[in-house]
Design a protein around this motif. Structure first.
Motif, PDB file in Angstrom:
ATOM      1  N   LEU A 146       0.819  -1.220   0.000  1.00 56.07           N
ATOM      2  CA  LEU A 146       0.000   0.000   0.000  1.00 56.07           C
ATOM      3  C   LEU A 146       0.851   1.267   0.000  1.00 56.07           C
ATOM      4  O   LEU A 146       0.442   2.275  -0.572  1.00 56.07           O
ATOM      5  CB  LEU A 146      -0.946   0.001   1.198  1.00 56.07           C
ATOM      6  N   THR A 147       2.007   1.237   0.628  1.00 65.75           N
ATOM      7  CA  THR A 147       2.816   2.458   0.671  1.00 65.75           C
ATOM      8  C   THR A 147       3.709   2.618  -0.550  1.00 65.75           C
ATOM      9  O   THR A 147       3.853   3.714  -1.072  1.00 65.75           O
ATOM     10  CB  THR A 147       3.685   2.486   1.945  1.00 65.75           C
ATOM     11  N   ASP A 148       4.293   1.522  -1.016  1.00 66.83           N
ATOM     12  CA  ASP A 148       5.236   1.626  -2.132  1.00 66.83           C
ATOM     13  C   ASP A 148       4.612   1.406  -3.504  1.00 66.83           C
ATOM     14  O   ASP A 148       5.160   1.879  -4.506  1.00 66.83           O
ATOM     15  CB  ASP A 148       6.381   0.614  -1.945  1.00 66.83           C
ATOM     16  N   HIS A 149       3.508   0.691  -3.560  1.00 65.11           N
ATOM     17  CA  HIS A 149       2.945   0.310  -4.864  1.00 65.11           C
ATOM     18  C   HIS A 149       1.440   0.598  -4.934  1.00 65.11           C
ATOM     19  O   HIS A 149       0.690  -0.192  -5.503  1.00 65.11           O
ATOM     20  CB  HIS A 149       3.200  -1.174  -5.129  1.00 65.11           C
ATOM     21  N   LEU A 150       1.018   1.699  -4.367  1.00 61.98           N
ATOM     22  CA  LEU A 150      -0.413   2.027  -4.375  1.00 61.98           C
ATOM     23  C   LEU A 150      -0.934   2.224  -5.794  1.00 61.98           C
ATOM     24  O   LEU A 150      -2.065   1.836  -6.096  1.00 61.98           O
ATOM     25  CB  LEU A 150      -0.685   3.277  -3.531  1.00 61.98           C
ATOM     26  N   ASP A 151      -0.126   2.800  -6.687  1.00 63.15           N
ATOM     27  CA  ASP A 151      -0.566   2.995  -8.071  1.00 63.15           C
ATOM     28  C   ASP A 151      -0.818   1.658  -8.764  1.00 63.15           C
ATOM     29  O   ASP A 151      -1.774   1.512  -9.534  1.00 63.15           O
ATOM     30  CB  ASP A 151       0.444   3.835  -8.837  1.00 63.15           C
ATOM     31  N   ALA A 152      -0.006   0.649  -8.473  1.00 58.69           N
ATOM     32  CA  ALA A 152      -0.216  -0.688  -9.062  1.00 58.69           C
ATOM     33  C   ALA A 152      -1.484  -1.331  -8.494  1.00 58.69           C
ATOM     34  O   ALA A 152      -2.227  -2.000  -9.219  1.00 58.69           O
ATOM     35  CB  ALA A 152       0.993  -1.576  -8.804  1.00 58.69           C
TER      36      ALA A 152
END
Length: 185
Positions: A146-152
């Motif tokens: 959720l913090t590093d790959h929210l766009d994915a």
């Protein structure tokens, strides 16, 4: 010498004429304040005022907290069982609306705001469910996803959109709106 005239209504007085019988008068009823001649019931010395039932600020805070908690629970359940449940979306909406109505009262803004917050709660819950599913497959923590790959996560959510997703949004908003009105009664 003349005899004194007795007061009227005393049948035992000497030389008095018998009084005409009159209809008995009903005693005033103390339990009926509308009876003629009745005195009103005594009031308590202190009657508490009705509680204030229109605290919009408190209702907004309660709805926001309920939306965050319910959205998290919705996402956790959906991620654990690897599917979404329509009744859970209804539960999210109702919980948000109920919290807003109970805490905020009858303010007409609260049902609308609770419906909008329930939409956000269902959306966040669906994002959390996607993150949980991806975390299971890749052995990565949900927090990292959720913090590093929210766009994915959002891209995966968009790929999975279907009419059922929009139905869940509608059910949650309706439940929040009606739940807020019912709780404020």
């Amino acid at each position: 010498m003349s005899q004194p005239v007795p007061p009227p209504g005393n049948p035992f007085a000497q030389g008095a004429e018998p009084a005409q019988p009159t209809a008995p008068q009903a005693a005033p009823q103390t339990g009926n304040p509308f009876a003629q001649g009745a005195e009103p019931l005594p009031q308590p010395p202190f009657a508490p005022a009705a509680p204030a039932r229109s605290n919009m600020g408190l209702g907004l805070v309660a709805a926001l907290v309920a939306a965050l908690v319910a959205g998290g629970a919705y996402g956790g359940i959906a991620g654990a069982i690897e599917r979404e449940i329509g009744w859970a979306a209804v539960g999210v909406g109702f919980l948000v609306g109920f919290a807003a109505g109970k805490a905020g009262g009858r303010n007409p803004v609260l049902p609308v705001v609770s419906a909008v917050l329930s939409l956000g709660a269902v959306y966040l819950g669906q994002l959390l469910a996607v993150a949980i599913l991806v975390g299971k497959q890749l052995n990565i923590s949900v927090g990292t996803i959720l913090t590093d790959h929210l766009d994915a996560v959002q891209a995966l959510w968009k790929e999975d959109l279907d009419p059922l997703t929009f139905l869940f949004f509608a059910l949650a908003a309706f439940a929040a709106f009606s739940g807020s009105k019912k709780a404020a009664e």
